[in-house]
Design a protein around this motif. Structure first.
Motif, PDB file in Angstrom:
ATOM      1  N   ARG A 192       1.238  -1.372  -0.025  1.00 13.09           N
ATOM      2  CA  ARG A 192      -0.206  -0.310   0.093  1.00 13.09           C
ATOM      3  C   ARG A 192       1.026   1.358   0.064  1.00 13.09           C
ATOM      4  O   ARG A 192       0.571   2.273  -0.637  1.00 13.09           O
ATOM      5  CB  ARG A 192      -0.873  -0.170   1.243  1.00 13.09           C
ATOM      6  CG  ARG A 192      -1.735  -1.441   1.139  1.00 13.09           C
ATOM      7  CD  ARG A 192      -2.807  -0.712   2.103  1.00 13.09           C
ATOM      8  NE  ARG A 192      -4.346  -1.339   1.965  1.00 13.09           N
ATOM      9  CZ  ARG A 192      -4.646  -1.288   3.382  1.00 13.09           C
ATOM     10  NH1 ARG A 192      -4.689  -0.106   4.288  1.00 13.09           N
ATOM     11  NH2 ARG A 192      -6.218  -1.542   2.647  1.00 13.09           N
ATOM     12  N   ALA A 195       2.252   1.788  -3.447  1.00 14.83           N
ATOM     13  CA  ALA A 195       1.499   2.779  -4.509  1.00 14.83           C
ATOM     14  C   ALA A 195       0.637   4.229  -3.790  1.00 14.83           C
ATOM     15  O   ALA A 195       0.973   4.838  -4.090  1.00 14.83           O
ATOM     16  CB  ALA A 195       0.041   1.662  -4.207  1.00 14.83           C
ATOM     17  N   ASN A 196       0.478   4.158  -2.483  1.00 13.38           N
ATOM     18  CA  ASN A 196       0.594   5.772  -1.945  1.00 13.38           C
ATOM     19  C   ASN A 196       1.428   6.288  -2.912  1.00 13.38           C
ATOM     20  O   ASN A 196       1.128   8.011  -3.258  1.00 13.38           O
ATOM     21  CB  ASN A 196       0.980   5.420  -0.999  1.00 13.38           C
ATOM     22  CG  ASN A 196       0.688   7.109  -0.483  1.00 13.38           C
ATOM     23  OD1 ASN A 196       1.531   7.511   0.430  1.00 13.38           O
ATOM     24  ND2 ASN A 196      -0.551   7.290  -0.299  1.00 13.38           N
TER      25      ASN A 196
ATOM     26  N   ASN B  52      -8.290   5.844   4.368  1.00  9.64           N
ATOM     27  CA  ASN B  52      -7.802   4.661   3.327  1.00  9.64           C
ATOM     28  C   ASN B  52      -9.452   5.295   2.182  1.00  9.64           C
ATOM     29  O   ASN B  52      -8.481   5.037   0.980  1.00  9.64           O
ATOM     30  CB  ASN B  52      -8.799   3.596   4.139  1.00  9.64           C
ATOM     31  CG  ASN B  52      -7.663   2.567   4.889  1.00  9.64           C
ATOM     32  OD1 ASN B  52      -6.486   3.603   4.982  1.00  9.64           O
ATOM     33  ND2 ASN B  52      -7.686   1.780   6.168  1.00  9.64           N
ATOM     34  N   ALA B  55      -6.974   8.140   1.162  1.00  8.76           N
ATOM     35  CA  ALA B  55      -5.573   7.676   0.364  1.00  8.76           C
ATOM     36  C   ALA B  55      -5.564   6.780  -1.220  1.00  8.76           C
ATOM     37  O   ALA B  55      -5.341   6.116  -1.585  1.00  8.76           O
ATOM     38  CB  ALA B  55      -4.237   6.856   1.057  1.00  8.76           C
ATOM     39  N   PHE B  57      -6.966   3.304  -1.217  1.00 13.47           N
ATOM     40  CA  PHE B  57      -6.821   1.881  -0.523  1.00 13.47           C
ATOM     41  C   PHE B  57      -8.484   2.053  -0.776  1.00 13.47           C
ATOM     42  O   PHE B  57      -9.323   0.564  -0.325  1.00 13.47           O
ATOM     43  CB  PHE B  57      -6.513   1.740   0.077  1.00 13.47           C
ATOM     44  CG  PHE B  57      -5.180   2.688   0.496  1.00 13.47           C
ATOM     45  CD1 PHE B  57      -4.319   2.059  -0.797  1.00 13.47           C
ATOM     46  CD2 PHE B  57      -4.715   3.201   1.587  1.00 13.47           C
ATOM     47  CE1 PHE B  57      -3.566   2.589  -0.853  1.00 13.47           C
ATOM     48  CE2 PHE B  57      -2.947   3.098   1.377  1.00 13.47           C
ATOM     49  CZ  PHE B  57      -2.720   3.276   0.828  1.00 13.47           C
ATOM     50  N   PRO B  77      -5.205   5.280  -6.168  1.00  9.17           N
ATOM     51  CA  PRO B  77      -3.832   5.312  -5.078  1.00  9.17           C
ATOM     52  C   PRO B  77      -2.823   6.030  -5.622  1.00  9.17           C
ATOM     53  O   PRO B  77      -1.943   6.999  -5.150  1.00  9.17           O
ATOM     54  CB  PRO B  77      -4.030   3.820  -3.972  1.00  9.17           C
ATOM     55  CG  PRO B  77      -4.611   2.915  -4.170  1.00  9.17           C
ATOM     56  CD  PRO B  77      -5.224   3.487  -5.561  1.00  9.17           C
ATOM     57  N   THR B  82      -1.506  10.796  -2.721  1.00 12.25           N
ATOM     58  CA  THR B  82      -1.105  11.897  -0.980  1.00 12.25           C
ATOM     59  C   THR B  82      -0.367  11.036  -0.549  1.00 12.25           C
ATOM     60  O   THR B  82       0.467  10.393  -1.237  1.00 12.25           O
ATOM     61  CB  THR B  82      -2.807  10.734  -0.659  1.00 12.25           C
ATOM     62  OG1 THR B  82      -2.288   9.552  -0.613  1.00 12.25           O
ATOM     63  CG2 THR B  82      -3.653  11.393  -1.164  1.00 12.25           C
ATOM     64  N   MET B  84       1.424   9.524   2.191  1.00 10.23           N
ATOM     65  CA  MET B  84       0.751   8.484   3.730  1.00 10.23           C
ATOM     66  C   MET B  84       2.209   7.664   5.218  1.00 10.23           C
ATOM     67  O   MET B  84       2.898   7.167   4.783  1.00 10.23           O
ATOM     68  CB  MET B  84      -0.319   7.104   3.848  1.00 10.23           C
ATOM     69  CG  MET B  84      -0.782   6.565   5.042  1.00 10.23           C
ATOM     70  SD  MET B  84      -2.545   6.390   4.475  1.00 10.23           S
ATOM     71  CE  MET B  84      -2.954   5.659   5.480  1.00 10.23           C
TER      72      MET B  84
END
Lengths: 295, 364
Positions: A192, A195-196, B52, B55, B57, B77, B82, B84
């Protein structure tokens, strides 16, 4: 076996059960070494045709290895093992991925069941099934003929291709289990995070998932490679004598010609190659890991 | 901070359900450019789901999300820009500090020399200069936290998303990191959404706080407003310690408001500018422990109440004293120092004064 540098030795602690666990493994090791010595001593003795008794000391058996026919069997064995390991990896990774990442428990269990069930059918049964599938009038050829794709049946049985196909199917459950364990250990938040930071699905896989499962990939490939090196019944039945791997050659020499000395030499050779392959894997792994880390 | 012309983030009637559970209900919220906004609420209140969704997700079941003027509701995403910071940091264990921080820049295909400078600058911001070539495993928890921050701010995100980033640190380090986070925010000027269940963190760090419960916003206010003027009973009891008095009937008497509580207790407060409190209405009174004081002897004091001491909880700078106030129920006082433990031993009768002018009064 494939421990990378990041696994440090645990600090020395009293190990109360060490002796009790050590003794049985010592006993097993001694038995194995004794059997190996028995095989090894044959390698240095003269073969007398027509007799089960081996004669006096000689190095003749080792010199015989250099004959092209034997070298080509060795090359075939390495080639088939390598191809089997690689194709098993390529086919098993998606299955393991689908299994670990399945959203529904039902799908996960189903894939698990389908992937592992072949382990519980014997090697001979599975090999016979492949003979039925790959034969001239087998399943594949019937389908191809019915579809009008081929006129004459393809020859798949008694070829290297057929042997590799059967070996890959034979190896997949083990590879899937090893890869699934590696995939389950990948922190989803790492994916994640990637991806972020702007990585699309392909880049997340290339830069995060793949490098983090690399230890599993390498240990799976090595295990299947070493395992296939010693394959016997699959090349024996699917290869039908036309595809020879080292084990089949040992069988021919030892139990058809009763040439125990040369069979022993071939066995030692196979063992040496397998150990060499496992040993050379380690530096290769750490270099690969470092390389994967940078880009 | 910057002008308020265009909001940094807008959530418009966003809902999210998982199977039968509705995690977020028709929630609308605007985050101003450059502010540090905190989502505060008990676990399961929907704050992490909201994060989430920002972002990318999670995809909202309904409603839309606008970041920097662009509707990103259906944007994946990796195209949202953004930044995180995950609760467990989620650093890439197979890369060193530099490569972790540079990851987002590599994905943006930044030139090598420019990247080195940007990464160096980000590491400087989080005070990790000189550790660029360290492996992640060689770092302490606090250092990993900083790498995660550097990795998120180096891409200059439209909004920085922090998911309980301090919860894994020990108490002392957490306090220091709060100060640093605030400083970092001042220096970068990044619009920041901070998610936490820790009210002290929220009060100490935020420009504004959003209190959430059961997928809905309870109140949006500055920390000061939130503590002094909670909008409802949930916020009043969630933020800080508070005593909830039994329901009271109120009427006006000259310049005072009089509250009559069952059991014959009458409390008074000065009339205040709060239109919701009308005569004869049932009201709920909430009083902070620091607004209850011990009364010595027969000294006159407003709203004197007799009660019996039931417990002392010594906290160092102050003592929390619990008393049984008869019809008013169990109350808690905050008394400076620890002398009260000897002066009013457990079981003794004392008099307290209730300062209702600072109380929270909510219409029933």
């Amino acid at each position: 076996m494939i421990a990378s540098a990041r696994w440090r030795a645990a600090p020395a602690r009293p190990r109360p059960f060490f002796l009790w666990l050590f003794l049985p493994s010592l006993a097993a090791a001694l038995l194995f070494v004794a059997a190996l010595c028995e095989v090894a001593q044959y390698a240095f003795r003269v073969f007398t045709p027509g007799s089960l008794e081996a004669g006096g000391f000689t190095l003749e058996n080792f010199a015989r290895l250099a004959r092209p026919i034997y070298l080509s069997v060795l090359a075939d064995t390495l080639l088939i093992s390598l191809a089997t390991a690689l194709f098993t990896l390529l086919l098993s990774y998606p299955v393991a991925y689908a299994m670990v990442r399945a959203k529904s428990d039902f799908v996960r269990s189903l894939i698990m069941l389908l992937a592992v069930t072949p382990l519980f059918t014997g090697e001979i049964v599975r090999t016979y099934a492949w003979i039925l599938v790959l034969g001239s009038n087998g399943f594949v050829n019937s389908v191809l003929k019915a579809a009008g794709l081929v006129n004459a049946p393809l020859t798949m049985l008694y070829t290297r291709f057929g042997v590799i196909v059967a070996l890959v199917q034979f190896s997949m459950p083990v590879m899937i289990i090893i890869l699934a364990a590696a995939l389950a250990h990948v922190d989803r938040n790492c994916e994640r995070a990637a991806a972020n930071l702007g990585a699309g699905p392909a880049k997340v896989f290339r830069h995060v998932t793949l490098p983090l499962t690399l230890p599993g990939i390498v240990s799976g490939t090595v295990v299947i490679f070493a395992w296939t090196m010693s394959a016997f019944s699959t090349p024996q039945l699917v290869g039908g004598g036309k595809v020879l791997m080292i084990s089949n050659l040992v069988y021919l020499q030892g139990l058809s010609s009763f040439n125990f000395p040369f069979a022993a030499v071939l066995s030692l050779l196979a063992l040496a190659v397998a150990i060499g392959a496992l040993g050379s894997m380690r530096p290769f792994v750490s270099r690969l890991e470092r390389k994967a880390a940078v880009n | 901070m910057k002008g308020e012309a265009s909001p940094a983030v807008e959530l418009i009637k966003v809902s999210k359900s998982f199977d039968a559970v509705q995690a977020v209900r028709e929630l609308s919220l605007t985050i101003r450019q450059g502010e540090l906004l905190t989502l505060l609420g008990p676990s399961g209140c929907g704050k992490t789901t909201l994060l989430n969704m920002l972002a990318g997700f999670e995809v909202p079941s309904a409603g839309s999300i606008v970041i920097g003027g662009r509707d990103v509701t259906a944007v994946p995403p990796y195209r949202r820009n953004t930044g995180m910071v995950f609760q467990n940091y989620a650093l890439f264990p197979h890369m060193n500090v530099f490569d972790n921080v540079a990851f987002g820049l590599r994905m943006r295909k930044m030139a090598k020399f420019e990247m080195a400078r940007a990464v160096g600058h980000a590491l400087e911001m989080v005070k990790l200069e000189g550790l660029a070539s360290r492996r992640i495993r060689q770092l302490s928890g606090g250092q990993q936290q900083r790498v995660a921050l550097a990795r998120a701010i180096v891409i200059e995100p439209k909004v920085l998303l922090l998911d309980e980033p301090l919860s894994a640190l020990d108490r002392n380090l957490r306090g220091a990191m709060q100060v640093e986070l605030r400083e970092l925010h001042e220096r970068t000027g990044l619009t920041t959404l901070f998610v936490t269940h820790d009210q002290e963190e929220a009060l100490g760090l935020s420009d504004r706080i959003v209190v959430m419960s059961r997928g809905e916003i309870q109140q949006v206010a500055t920390p000061l407003e939130l503590y002094r003027l909670p909008a409802n009973g949930f916020v009043a009891s969630f933020i800080g310690e508070i005593n909830r008095l039994p329901p009271a009937r109120c009427r006006t008497e000259g310049n005072d408001v009089v509250f009559e509580i069952a059991g014959g207790i009458v409390l008074r407060a000065r009339k205040r500018n709060q239109p919701t409190i009308g005569a004869g209405q049932e009201t709920h009174l909430f009083v902070r422990p620091e607004h209850l004081t011990l009364v010595e002897g027969d000294r006159p004091a407003p709203n004197r109440v007799s009660c019996r001491v039931t417990a002392h909880l010594y906290q160092g700078a102050y003592t929390l004293t619990r008393v049984d106030a008869g019809p008013l129920g169990n109350l808690q006082l905050r008394v400076l120092g620890g002398e009260v433990i000897a002066a009013a031993p457990i079981g003794s009768q004392i008099k307290i004064s209730i300062d209702l002018d600072k109380a929270v009064i909510l219409a029933g």
